[in-house]
Scaffold this motif. Structure first.
Motif, PDB file in Angstrom:
ATOM      1  N   THR A 292      39.336  44.966  55.927  1.00  0.00           N
ATOM      2  CA  THR A 292      39.974  43.675  55.469  1.00  0.00           C
ATOM      3  C   THR A 292      38.887  43.020  54.584  1.00  0.00           C
ATOM      4  O   THR A 292      37.928  43.492  54.193  1.00  0.00           O
ATOM      5  CB  THR A 292      40.494  42.947  56.340  1.00  0.00           C
ATOM      6  OG1 THR A 292      41.489  41.770  56.082  1.00  0.00           O
ATOM      7  CG2 THR A 292      39.388  42.334  57.327  1.00  0.00           C
ATOM      8  N   TRP A 293      39.408  41.919  53.988  1.00  0.00           N
ATOM      9  CA  TRP A 293      38.474  41.043  53.124  1.00  0.00           C
ATOM     10  C   TRP A 293      37.814  40.106  53.935  1.00  0.00           C
ATOM     11  O   TRP A 293      38.148  39.589  55.003  1.00  0.00           O
ATOM     12  CB  TRP A 293      39.303  40.607  51.836  1.00  0.00           C
ATOM     13  CG  TRP A 293      40.588  39.696  52.132  1.00  0.00           C
ATOM     14  CD1 TRP A 293      41.511  40.485  52.687  1.00  0.00           C
ATOM     15  CD2 TRP A 293      40.584  38.387  52.210  1.00  0.00           C
ATOM     16  NE1 TRP A 293      42.608  39.339  52.894  1.00  0.00           N
ATOM     17  CE2 TRP A 293      41.968  38.293  52.975  1.00  0.00           C
ATOM     18  CE3 TRP A 293      39.939  37.215  52.035  1.00  0.00           C
ATOM     19  CZ2 TRP A 293      42.517  36.966  52.879  1.00  0.00           C
ATOM     20  CZ3 TRP A 293      40.426  36.136  51.786  1.00  0.00           C
ATOM     21  CH2 TRP A 293      41.960  35.849  52.355  1.00  0.00           C
ATOM     22  N   ARG A 294      36.906  39.390  53.203  1.00  0.00           N
ATOM     23  CA  ARG A 294      35.911  38.470  53.959  1.00  0.00           C
ATOM     24  C   ARG A 294      36.223  37.131  53.217  1.00  0.00           C
ATOM     25  O   ARG A 294      35.981  37.044  51.974  1.00  0.00           O
ATOM     26  CB  ARG A 294      34.467  38.714  54.031  1.00  0.00           C
ATOM     27  CG  ARG A 294      34.178  39.837  54.999  1.00  0.00           C
ATOM     28  CD  ARG A 294      34.634  39.780  56.253  1.00  0.00           C
ATOM     29  NE  ARG A 294      34.181  40.998  57.207  1.00  0.00           N
ATOM     30  CZ  ARG A 294      34.835  42.162  57.368  1.00  0.00           C
ATOM     31  NH1 ARG A 294      35.902  42.361  56.625  1.00  0.00           N
ATOM     32  NH2 ARG A 294      34.189  43.119  58.112  1.00  0.00           N
TER      33      ARG A 294
ATOM     34  N   TYR B 144      37.368  38.623  45.597  1.00  0.00           N
ATOM     35  CA  TYR B 144      36.679  38.779  46.726  1.00  0.00           C
ATOM     36  C   TYR B 144      35.727  40.116  46.570  1.00  0.00           C
ATOM     37  O   TYR B 144      36.089  41.024  45.917  1.00  0.00           O
ATOM     38  CB  TYR B 144      37.337  38.966  48.138  1.00  0.00           C
ATOM     39  CG  TYR B 144      37.951  37.593  48.418  1.00  0.00           C
ATOM     40  CD1 TYR B 144      37.272  36.593  49.277  1.00  0.00           C
ATOM     41  CD2 TYR B 144      39.213  37.110  47.823  1.00  0.00           C
ATOM     42  CE1 TYR B 144      37.968  35.134  49.633  1.00  0.00           C
ATOM     43  CE2 TYR B 144      39.663  36.136  48.296  1.00  0.00           C
ATOM     44  CZ  TYR B 144      39.140  35.032  49.073  1.00  0.00           C
ATOM     45  OH  TYR B 144      39.772  33.940  49.366  1.00  0.00           O
TER      46      TYR B 144
ATOM     47  N   LEU C 121      33.283  43.187  47.924  1.00  0.00           N
ATOM     48  CA  LEU C 121      33.175  44.320  48.890  1.00  0.00           C
ATOM     49  C   LEU C 121      31.893  44.398  49.695  1.00  0.00           C
ATOM     50  O   LEU C 121      31.002  44.669  49.168  1.00  0.00           O
ATOM     51  CB  LEU C 121      33.477  45.614  47.997  1.00  0.00           C
ATOM     52  CG  LEU C 121      33.548  47.078  48.925  1.00  0.00           C
ATOM     53  CD1 LEU C 121      34.459  46.702  49.995  1.00  0.00           C
ATOM     54  CD2 LEU C 121      33.730  48.150  48.207  1.00  0.00           C
TER      55      LEU C 121
ATOM     56  N   ARG D  22      40.008  49.561  49.174  1.00  0.00           N
ATOM     57  CA  ARG D  22      39.538  48.141  49.181  1.00  0.00           C
ATOM     58  C   ARG D  22      40.996  47.646  49.331  1.00  0.00           C
ATOM     59  O   ARG D  22      42.073  48.022  48.970  1.00  0.00           O
ATOM     60  CB  ARG D  22      39.083  47.995  47.712  1.00  0.00           C
ATOM     61  CG  ARG D  22      37.951  48.330  47.323  1.00  0.00           C
ATOM     62  CD  ARG D  22      37.362  48.101  46.026  1.00  0.00           C
ATOM     63  NE  ARG D  22      38.437  48.824  44.919  1.00  0.00           N
ATOM     64  CZ  ARG D  22      39.192  48.266  44.136  1.00  0.00           C
ATOM     65  NH1 ARG D  22      39.392  46.897  44.302  1.00  0.00           N
ATOM     66  NH2 ARG D  22      40.020  49.021  43.175  1.00  0.00           N
ATOM     67  N   HIS D  23      40.748  46.369  49.833  1.00  0.00           N
ATOM     68  CA  HIS D  23      41.790  45.402  50.245  1.00  0.00           C
ATOM     69  C   HIS D  23      42.318  44.851  48.819  1.00  0.00           C
ATOM     70  O   HIS D  23      41.593  44.713  47.886  1.00  0.00           O
ATOM     71  CB  HIS D  23      41.450  44.087  51.135  1.00  0.00           C
ATOM     72  CG  HIS D  23      42.642  43.459  51.506  1.00  0.00           C
ATOM     73  ND1 HIS D  23      43.129  42.467  50.582  1.00  0.00           N
ATOM     74  CD2 HIS D  23      43.459  43.067  52.290  1.00  0.00           C
ATOM     75  CE1 HIS D  23      44.073  41.773  51.340  1.00  0.00           C
ATOM     76  NE2 HIS D  23      44.199  42.175  52.392  1.00  0.00           N
TER      77      HIS D  23
ATOM     78  N   ASN E  57      42.856  41.936  47.576  1.00  0.00           N
ATOM     79  CA  ASN E  57      42.073  41.117  47.035  1.00  0.00           C
ATOM     80  C   ASN E  57      40.434  41.115  46.640  1.00  0.00           C
ATOM     81  O   ASN E  57      39.799  40.422  46.033  1.00  0.00           O
ATOM     82  CB  ASN E  57      41.977  39.796  48.301  1.00  0.00           C
ATOM     83  CG  ASN E  57      43.225  39.414  48.474  1.00  0.00           C
ATOM     84  OD1 ASN E  57      44.235  39.332  47.982  1.00  0.00           O
ATOM     85  ND2 ASN E  57      43.319  38.670  49.704  1.00  0.00           N
ATOM     86  N   VAL E  58      40.113  42.362  46.948  1.00  0.00           N
ATOM     87  CA  VAL E  58      38.670  42.706  46.585  1.00  0.00           C
ATOM     88  C   VAL E  58      38.697  43.616  45.335  1.00  0.00           C
ATOM     89  O   VAL E  58      39.490  44.334  44.788  1.00  0.00           O
ATOM     90  CB  VAL E  58      38.210  43.847  47.633  1.00  0.00           C
ATOM     91  CG1 VAL E  58      36.917  44.335  47.227  1.00  0.00           C
ATOM     92  CG2 VAL E  58      37.946  43.226  49.091  1.00  0.00           C
TER      93      VAL E  58
END
Length: 307
Positions: free
Chosen positions: A26-28, A38, A40, A63-64, A66-67
């Motif tokens: 998931t993303w951070r 976002y 990676l 990748r999510h 959002n990334v």
């Protein structure tokens, strides 16, 4: 399903005969370039992974959405960027070993029956600062929590042993979270909508009721790998090191960001197989201690969506 799997592998361009590992984190929230863009945070040491796994494995990375960063090493014959592949279900179908972190993908993938590893290098920060958990993730995860790339690669190399060690907890997780995943959930929803709108008489609804479908089936085994003599001796040495390693300590009580309340009549789940053999070193997090509490009945909202 076998022809479908072969079709998907050809579409992606995967070599035949190699075991497929999928990394889908998931993303951070706190690592970004701009709103909605976002970074990676890629912590897998590719040189080491390629050296120890490249002969008989491939690594797909998703990748999510959002990334925005590119996937390191993609296109080198070992790493495949499948972020733009349209159907996550296809990728799960061909994946032999899933790697994720805190993504809700875990709840989907365990329906395959194949092993899942959790690359949780930032567990404390994610749990205490970023998002927290809706359930006792640390004591309920159906696979080991791994904190370094070295241990992650070692776990992939020794995945048969880990799958055996976590078999009982894996089954508990399936029963606890995936009891409605019998293949007819969408059909039941369609029936309910039509009945509610008076477009279908209740007695004409065709979807089977919850709990009436036998979901027992033989899950596809992992892709067999062909061992060279050198790989065999390396694996034996690695396994011997695992057995000699210090047994894991009892994990500290997990921090639940939103501790659930037990509903009336519910029971705290029992820890499966509390006397598991201590085959793994402490860093591979064998499943000791209690199983964590789960969300109240009817609450099926879990963090992190992979699409």
């Amino acid at each position: 399903m076998e022809p479908r799997e072969q079709e998907i592998r050809r579409r992606i361009g995967l070599p035949e005969g190699k075991r497929v590992v999928l990394y889908a984190p998931t993303w951070r929230d706190d690592q970004f370039y701009a709103p909605g863009k976002y970074k990676l945070d890629f912590r897998i040491e590719l040189e080491d992974a390629r050296a120890r796994l490249g002969a008989d494995h491939v690594l797909m990375v998703r990748r999510h959405p959002n990334v925005v960063d590119p996937v390191p090493g993609a296109g080198d014959g070992f790493v495949f960027d499948v972020s733009d592949y349209p159907d996550m279900a296809d990728l799960s179908l061909i994946t032999d070993v899933m790697i994720t972190d805190y993504s809700s993908l875990m709840f989907d993938y365990v329906n395959t029956g194949r092993p899942i590893l959790f690359f949780t290098y930032d567990l404390d920060h994610y749990r205490d600062t970023l998002r927290g958990f809706y359930f006792d993730f640390e004591h309920s995860a159906p696979g080991p929590l791994l904190y370094t790339s070295e241990d992650l690669v070692a776990a992939i190399r020794d995945i048969d042993r880990i799958q055996e060690l976590y078999a009982e907890r894996y089954r508990w997780f399936q029963n606890e979270f995936c009891d409605l995943d019998d293949g007819y959930a969408a059909a039941r929803l369609a029936d309910r909508m039509l009945v509610s709108g008076d477009d279908l008489a209740p007695e004409h609804a065709q979807a089977p009721a919850v709990g009436t479908v036998d979901t027992r089936h033989a899950a596809r085994a992992m892709t067999p790998i062909r061992w060279s003599p050198q790989q065999w001796f390396t694996a034996q040495r690695s396994s011997a090191e695992l057995v000699r390693a210090t047994p894991a300590q009892q994990p500290a009580p997990a921090h639940d960001a939103a501790p659930p309340q037990q509903t009336a009549g519910s029971q705290t789940p029992q820890q499966p197989h509390s006397q598991m053999p201590q085959l793994m070193p402490a860093r591979l997090q064998q499943p000791t201690g209690r199983l964590g509490q789960t969300p109240p009945t009817g609450d099926r909202t879990h963090e992190g969506v992979i699409v």
